[in-house]
Write an enzyme that holds these catalytic residues in place. Structure first.
Site, PDB file in Angstrom:
ATOM      1  N   CYS A  85      -8.346  -2.844   3.030  1.00 17.47           N
ATOM      2  CA  CYS A  85      -6.876  -2.944   3.068  1.00 17.47           C
ATOM      3  C   CYS A  85      -7.492  -4.779   3.168  1.00 17.47           C
ATOM      4  O   CYS A  85      -6.177  -5.042   2.500  1.00 17.47           O
ATOM      5  CB  CYS A  85      -6.272  -3.030   5.111  1.00 17.47           C
ATOM      6  SG  CYS A  85      -5.955  -1.322   4.336  1.00 17.47           S
ATOM      7  N   CYS A 216       5.317   1.337  11.278  1.00 25.39           N
ATOM      8  CA  CYS A 216       3.642   1.467  10.691  1.00 25.39           C
ATOM      9  C   CYS A 216       4.381   1.368   9.441  1.00 25.39           C
ATOM     10  O   CYS A 216       5.161   1.446   8.379  1.00 25.39           O
ATOM     11  CB  CYS A 216       3.222   3.479  10.507  1.00 25.39           C
ATOM     12  SG  CYS A 216       3.296   4.049  12.163  1.00 25.39           S
ATOM     13  N   HIS A 347       2.867  -1.070   0.812  1.00 31.20           N
ATOM     14  CA  HIS A 347       1.018  -1.486   1.771  1.00 31.20           C
ATOM     15  C   HIS A 347       0.271  -0.917   0.813  1.00 31.20           C
ATOM     16  O   HIS A 347      -0.193   0.083   1.101  1.00 31.20           O
ATOM     17  CB  HIS A 347       0.443  -1.000   2.816  1.00 31.20           C
ATOM     18  CG  HIS A 347      -0.650  -1.710   2.997  1.00 31.20           C
ATOM     19  ND1 HIS A 347      -1.648  -2.532   2.488  1.00 31.20           N
ATOM     20  CD2 HIS A 347      -1.951  -1.241   4.143  1.00 31.20           C
ATOM     21  CE1 HIS A 347      -2.675  -2.547   3.512  1.00 31.20           C
ATOM     22  NE2 HIS A 347      -2.590  -1.739   4.818  1.00 31.20           N
TER      23      HIS A 347
END
Length: 404
Positions: A85, A216, A347
Site C-alpha cells: 500500500c 474501511c 484506495h
C-alpha cells in the site's frame, strides 16, 4: 555529499472509481490521464522527463513501461515499483532520490491500480505470503478472523481500546470526518456524508472490534502522478511561484520492535511511522505544531488514530482524545485528510501515495477549491504498507524558502 533540493512542479490524478465501474478503463488509459495532467500542470513535455518510477501492486511485469508509453517513448529508464500500500509514495521517494543525488533534473512518479472487487487476498498460493510473519505474530494475540486486513487493524484497535480507553465510537468519529471531507472532492470514489450513528450501524466487517464497512477503505481503480524537478530546472523554467519543495522525506521498513513488543499496534506499522516522522521533522527543521494540513493512511479508521500518535499530533495512548476534540478538521489545529482519505476518496494501492501528494500540492498552492485549508503553508504526507514500509514526506511552497 551535495544533496540537491527537490520540488514538485506538476501533479495529476484520475477520479477514483469502484473497480470495473468505467467499462474498458484499463491501466494505460488511467496512466495517460494522470500523467498528462501532471505534465500539463508542470508546463513541460514528456521529452524533458529523464526517469520514470511507476508503482502498481496487481499486474504483470513491465506494466510500468506500458503505462508510460502512453505519454511518450524516449528510451528513459523506467522502474516498476511494488511496495504494497506504500507503492505510490515509494515511487515518489525513488523519483525524488534521483534528483537529490544529482542523477536527474526532472523525473516522473506515477502510480495506478486496476483492482478486483472485494477484500484483498494473496495472489500466489505456491509460495510464502509476505505477511505470514505478521499474521502469525498477531494470531498469538487474538484468534484470526477473515478478511485478514480488517482483522489485523481491528486487533490493533482492540489493543488501543483495552490499553488506553478508546472505543469503536472514536473510530466512527474519524470515519465521519473523512466522509464529510470527501463531499467536496470531485476525485473521490464516494462523496456521501454519514453521521456517527450511520457509521456505527453500517454492515459489520469485524464484529469483535466494532469495525464497520464505513470505517474501511474500498478497493478502487485509478491513477496519480507527480513531476519532480531540481532547483536548477525550477529556476530555468521560471516555476518558483508554483513549485512545492519536499523539505523532508524518509522511508522506514519494519523494526525489531514491530515483532518484539507483543503489540498489535506495532505489528500494523505504528513504530515504522513514528521513526519516519521523527526523521522528517529533523530533516525539515519542523515540529508537528508547524504543520497545517495532513494526508495520512486511513486504510481503516483505527490506523488514523494510531497515526495521530506516531506523527506526534497526540501523545501515546491519546489519539482518541484528538478524535474527540475537533482538532483534525476545519477550524481545528490541523486538517487531516481534507481529500476524504482512503476511507472515502478510495484506495487504488499504487496510486494512493501520489494522490496524497497531489492533494497537498493543491492545498499549498491554494488550489483545493471548496476543501481548501485556509493559510496552509506546511503539509505532511504519510503512506504505509504492511509487510512493511512507510514513507513520510513534508512539503512547503518553494517561495517560503527563497528562490530555488
Amino acid at each position: 555529499m551535495v544533496v540537491s533540493k527537490v520540488y514538485v512542479i506538476g501533479v495529476g490524478m484520475t477520479k477514483f472509481e469502484k473497480p470495473g465501474r468505467r467499462e474498458g478503463w484499463d491501466y494505460p488509459a488511467m496512466a495517460e490521464e494522470s500523467g498528462t495532467k501532471a505534465l500539463d500542470d508542470a508546463g513541460i513535455t514528456f521529452e524533458e522527463i529523464e526517469q520514470a518510477h511507476v508503482g502498481f501492486v496487481f499486474g504483470e511485469s513491465a506494466s510500468g513501461q506500458r503505462a508510460v508509453y502512453e505519454l511518450g517513448m524516449t528510451g528513459i529508464p523506467i522502474t516498476n515499483v511494488n511496495n504494497n500500500c506504500a507503492t505510490g509514495s515509494t515511487a515518489l521517494y525513488l523519483a525524488a532520490n534521483a534528483i537529490r543525488g544529482g542523477l536527474a533534473d526532472c523525473t516522473l512518479a506515477l502510480g495506478f491500480e486496476k483492482m478486483r472487487p472485494g477484500s484483498l487476498s494473496a495472489t500466489y498460493e505456491d509460495r510464502e505470503w509476505p505477511l505470514k510473519k505478521h499474521v502469525q505474530a498477531l494470531a498469538e494475540l487474538r484468534a484470526p478472523a477473515s478478511p485478514p486486513a480488517p482483522w489485523m487493524y481491528g486487533v490493533a484497535g482492540l489493543e488501543h481500546n483495552e490499553k488506553y480507553g478508546s472505543t469503536p465510537e472514536h473510530f466512527a468519529k474519524i470515519a465521519e470526518k473523512n466522509h464529510r471531507h470527501s463531499a467536496n472532492n470531485p476525485y473521490a470514489q464516494f462523496q456521501d456524508v454519514y453521521t456517527v450513528d450511520d457509521i456505527m450501524g453500517a454492515k459489520m466487517v469485524y464484529a469483535e472490534a466494532g469495525l464497520t464497512r464505513l470505517m474501511c477503505s474500498p478497493t478502487s481503480d485509478g491513477s496519480g502522478a507527480a513531476v519532480l524537478a531540481s532547483a536548477r530546472f525550477v529556476e530555468e523554467h521560471d516555476l518558483g511561484d508554483r513549485a512545492i519543495e519536499i523539505v523532508g522525506q524518509a522511508m522506514v521498513t519494519d523494526l525489531r520492535s514491530t515483532f518484539d513488543t507483543g503489540s498489535a499496534i506495532n505489528l500494523v506499522g505504528t513504530d515504522m511511522s513514528r521513526k519516519a516522522a521523527e526523521k522528517v521533522y529533523a530533516q525539515a527543521g519542523l515540529t508537528p505544531d508547524d504543520v497545517d494540513v495532513i494526508e495520512l493512511h486511513d486504510c481503516f479508521a483505527p490506523n488514523e488514530l494510531f497515526t495521530y500518535e506516531a506523527l506526534g499530533l497526540a501523545g501515546e495512548g491519546e489519539g482518541h482524545l484528538l478524535a474527540d476534540s475537533g482538532d483534525t478538521t476545519y477550524g481545528g489545529r490541523w486538517v487531516v485528510n481534507p481529500s476524504g482519505g482512503l476511507i472515502s476518496k478510495g484506495h487504488p494501492l499504487g496510486a494512493t501515495g501520489l494522490a496524497q501528494c497531489a492533494e497537498l500540492t493543491w492545498q499549498l498552492r491554494g488550489e483545493a477549491g471548496a476543501r481548501q485549508v485556509e493559510g496552509a503553508a506546511v503539509a505532511l504526507q504519510h503512506n504505509i504498507g504492511l509487510g512493511g514500509a512507510v514513507v513520510v514526506t513534508a512539503y512547503q511552497p518553494a517561495h517560503r524558502g527563497g528562490t530555488p
